[in-house]
Design an enzyme around this catalytic site. Structure first.
Site, PDB file in Angstrom:
ATOM      1  N   ASP A   1       0.860  -1.187   0.000  1.00 18.85           N
ATOM      2  CA  ASP A   1       0.000   0.000   0.000  1.00 18.85           C
ATOM      3  C   ASP A   1       0.900   1.241   0.000  1.00 18.85           C
ATOM      4  OD1 ASP A   1       0.996   0.089   2.621  1.00 18.85           O
ATOM      5  OD2 ASP A   1      -0.773  -0.927   3.402  1.00 18.85           O
TER       6      ASP A   1
ATOM      7  N   ASP B   1       1.682   4.950   1.721  1.00 20.02           N
ATOM      8  CA  ASP B   1       1.428   5.898   2.799  1.00 20.02           C
ATOM      9  C   ASP B   1       1.963   7.253   2.369  1.00 20.02           C
ATOM     10  OD1 ASP B   1       0.334   4.071   4.758  1.00 20.02           O
ATOM     11  OD2 ASP B   1       2.334   3.201   4.857  1.00 20.02           O
TER      12      ASP B   1
ATOM     13  N   ASP C   1      10.237   3.897  13.025  1.00 18.47           N
ATOM     14  CA  ASP C   1      10.976   2.842  13.718  1.00 18.47           C
ATOM     15  C   ASP C   1      12.353   2.554  13.129  1.00 18.47           C
ATOM     16  OD1 ASP C   1       9.662   1.773  11.517  1.00 18.47           O
ATOM     17  OD2 ASP C   1       8.583   0.223  12.629  1.00 18.47           O
TER      18      ASP C   1
HETATM   19  P1  ATP Z   1       4.191  -2.923   5.387  1.00 14.26           P
HETATM   20  O1  ATP Z   1       3.015  -2.025   5.140  1.00 14.26           O
HETATM   21  O2  ATP Z   1       4.853  -3.454   4.193  1.00 14.26           O
HETATM   22  O3  ATP Z   1       3.918  -3.959   6.410  1.00 14.26           O
HETATM   23  P2  ATP Z   1       5.302  -0.517   6.452  1.00 14.26           P
HETATM   24  O4  ATP Z   1       6.728  -0.138   6.754  1.00 14.26           O
HETATM   25  O5  ATP Z   1       4.567   0.318   5.472  1.00 14.26           O
HETATM   26  O6  ATP Z   1       5.317  -2.029   6.057  1.00 14.26           O
HETATM   27  P3  ATP Z   1       3.233   0.194   8.279  1.00 14.26           P
HETATM   28  O7  ATP Z   1       2.804  -0.506   9.515  1.00 14.26           O
HETATM   29  O8  ATP Z   1       2.307   0.331   7.142  1.00 14.26           O
HETATM   30  O9  ATP Z   1       4.570  -0.536   7.826  1.00 14.26           O
HETATM   31  O10 ATP Z   1       3.740   1.628   8.740  1.00 14.26           O
HETATM   32  C1  ATP Z   1       4.112   2.651   7.839  1.00 14.26           C
HETATM   33  C2  ATP Z   1       5.288   3.426   8.397  1.00 14.26           C
HETATM   34  O11 ATP Z   1       4.936   4.022   9.651  1.00 14.26           O
HETATM   35  C3  ATP Z   1       6.515   2.580   8.710  1.00 14.26           C
HETATM   36  O12 ATP Z   1       7.324   2.372   7.596  1.00 14.26           O
HETATM   37  C4  ATP Z   1       7.196   3.405   9.795  1.00 14.26           C
HETATM   38  O13 ATP Z   1       7.906   4.454   9.243  1.00 14.26           O
HETATM   39  C5  ATP Z   1       6.011   3.968  10.564  1.00 14.26           C
HETATM   40  N1  ATP Z   1       5.628   3.068  11.689  1.00 14.26           N
HETATM   41  C6  ATP Z   1       4.670   2.116  11.683  1.00 14.26           C
HETATM   42  N2  ATP Z   1       4.587   1.512  12.862  1.00 14.26           N
HETATM   43  C7  ATP Z   1       5.491   2.077  13.653  1.00 14.26           C
HETATM   44  C8  ATP Z   1       5.887   1.890  15.007  1.00 14.26           C
HETATM   45  N3  ATP Z   1       5.323   0.962  15.766  1.00 14.26           N
HETATM   46  N4  ATP Z   1       6.874   2.675  15.490  1.00 14.26           N
HETATM   47  C9  ATP Z   1       7.438   3.629  14.725  1.00 14.26           C
HETATM   48  N5  ATP Z   1       7.121   3.850  13.459  1.00 14.26           N
HETATM   49  C10 ATP Z   1       6.156   3.099  12.907  1.00 14.26           C
HETATM   50 MG    MG Z   2       2.452   0.186   4.924  1.00 15.26          MG
END
Ligand code: ATP
Ligand code: MG
Length: 416
Positions: free
Chosen positions: A30, A32, A109
């Protein structure tokens, strides 16, 4: 849609997983988006916009049924928790303060998750050395790992999830505290852990993820009962069984087949249910109620850690209960069983058990043959198994099996 924000004079960036995955040449799950526009300002730019979230307000911009999540830069660090309050020191409370991109980056993170793709000039903005880590294939937390894990213990699970999914190594400093801090996950609401469970185990890398979670002592925080029985060191089971369940599930994902979380949960908890039922039977409780009580207790315990929905508990119980019915191969019972809505899942579960020596292979083979048999041959099978001792009937059944099942697995009577 990024351009619409830009046209209205706002900054807009792609951020997080999508930038990370695009840089790897993978299709992101997705997208963001972050911007310096506040949620109310975002709403003025897009008609197809819905604001969501109490904790931190986000905008969803809809395109048909799909939407893109747009967030405003955040100011101070913010643990991604529900409304629940925590007492652990170091765990941050929620806040709703908007900030700048320079502030937003530090609450993310991992360095590889903190890359911003600027649509203004198509550049990647990197404040944390994320590009270098990305090139080196290293997962590194931004800031002090212990502090960051304490702020939000789910980051420990995310560390494992991303390392496996991306094929990256976990930086030594990020690995080191995991075992000691694993117990912090007990403070995380079970609803959030359920969400994490789905991401950890249904994305096609469940076997490796499971092994790595076990390695770092994190698995027990999700499945305490299963972890205990895995540590008992009994002749391969349930270790082999669970590993096989994950392996099969990953293969299904790779083949584009659907995977159901309740099937994995049923496999994970199967050994615990059996062990508890055995104890109850030893205490004089009859077998069927003993099984049912054990199932309820184990589900009740597990749902406190991982809040899977109620219907999944019911489905798991069906799959477990149907295992005993696979031994009934005579009369009309097999015909009834095969129409049970959970037959398919229970049969797949049976195959898994047969593969790992938890049930005789011939029981599974019989059901494999029964399903592909035609009406009259099916009837013959149910008669043949009621007269297993009769050599005459046995020969009769083998013949009918041979001409229809030759392409499938060997049937019970193949040696004939
Ligand atoms: P995916 O969607 O592929 O699982 P993602 O990195 O996009 O991975 P998401 O959970 O969608 O993960 O979160 C988007 C972004 O928000 C992350 O890349 C990170 O920068 C931030 N983020 C999400 N969760 C946390 C957290 N628990 N602590 C700090 N930053 C976070
Ligand atoms: Mg994501």
């Amino acid at each position: 849609m990024l351009y619409q924000l830009k046209k209205s004079g706002y900054a807009a960036y792609l951020v997080g997983g999508c930038v990370r995955d695009l840089l790897l040449g993978r299709e992101p799950k997705d997208f963001d988006v972050v911007t310096d526009a506040t949620p109310d300002q975002i709403r003025k730019v897009f008609r197809n916009c819905r604001l969501i979230g109490r904790r931190f307000r986000l905008a969803h911009i809809y395109f048909g049924h799909e939407y893109i999540e747009v967030a405003t830069f955040r100011g101070r660090a913010d643990a991604e928790n529900d409304d629940q309050k925590f007492h652990e020191s170091g765990q941050l409370l929620r806040d709703n303060i908007y900030g700048t991109i320079e502030e937003d980056v530090w609450r993310r993170d991992f360095t590889v998750n903190s890359l911003y793709y600027n649509i203004r000039d198509f550049s990647v903005v990197d404040y944390t050395g994320g590009m270098q880590d990305h090139r080196a294939g290293v997962m590194k937390l931004i800031g002090d790992p212990v502090t960051r894990y304490r702020e939000d213990p789910v980051r420990m699970l995310r560390a494992v999830r991303f390392a496996v999914k991306l094929g990256f190594v976990l930086d030594a400093e990020c690995q080191q505290p995991l075992r000691d801090l694993a117990s912090l996950l007990h403070a995380i609401p079970s609803a959030r852990l359920y969400e994490e469970f789905l991401k950890l185990f249904l994305s096609g890398y469940s076997l490796q993820t499971y092994e790595m979670l076990r390695h770092y002592g994190l698995f027990g925080a999700l499945f305490p009962g299963v972890d205990r029985s895995l540590n008992e060191e009994r002749q391969g089971f349930p270790k082999v069984f669970i590993a096989k369940a994950f392996e099969n599930s990953d293969k299904r994902v790779a083949d584009g087949l659907p995977v159901t979380p309740y099937f994995l949960l049923a496999a994970l908890l199967w050994d615990s249910v059996q062990a508890l039922a055995k104890q109850k039977i030893a205490q004089g409780i009859p077998s069927i109620p003993a099984q049912q009580m054990a199932a309820s207790e184990i589900i009740g315990e597990q749902v406190q850690r991982i809040a899977f929905p109620k219907y999944m508990g019911i489905a798991m119980r069906d799959v477990w209960y149907l295992q005993s019915r696979f031994h009934q191969q005579t009369g009309t019972r097999p015909f009834k069983l095969i129409t049970h809505p959970r037959f398919r899942a229970a049969y797949d579960f049976l195959l898994l058990r047969a593969e790992t020596g938890d049930v005789e292979q011939q029981v599974a083979d019989w059901w494999t043959a029964f399903q592909v048999a035609e009406g009259t041959n099916q009837t013959a099978m149910t008669q043949a198994s009621s007269a297993k001792k009769s050599p005459q009937k046995r020969r009769h059944r083998s013949k009918s099996n041979r001409n229809k099942n030759s392409v499938d697995k060997p049937t019970v009577e193949k040696h004939d």
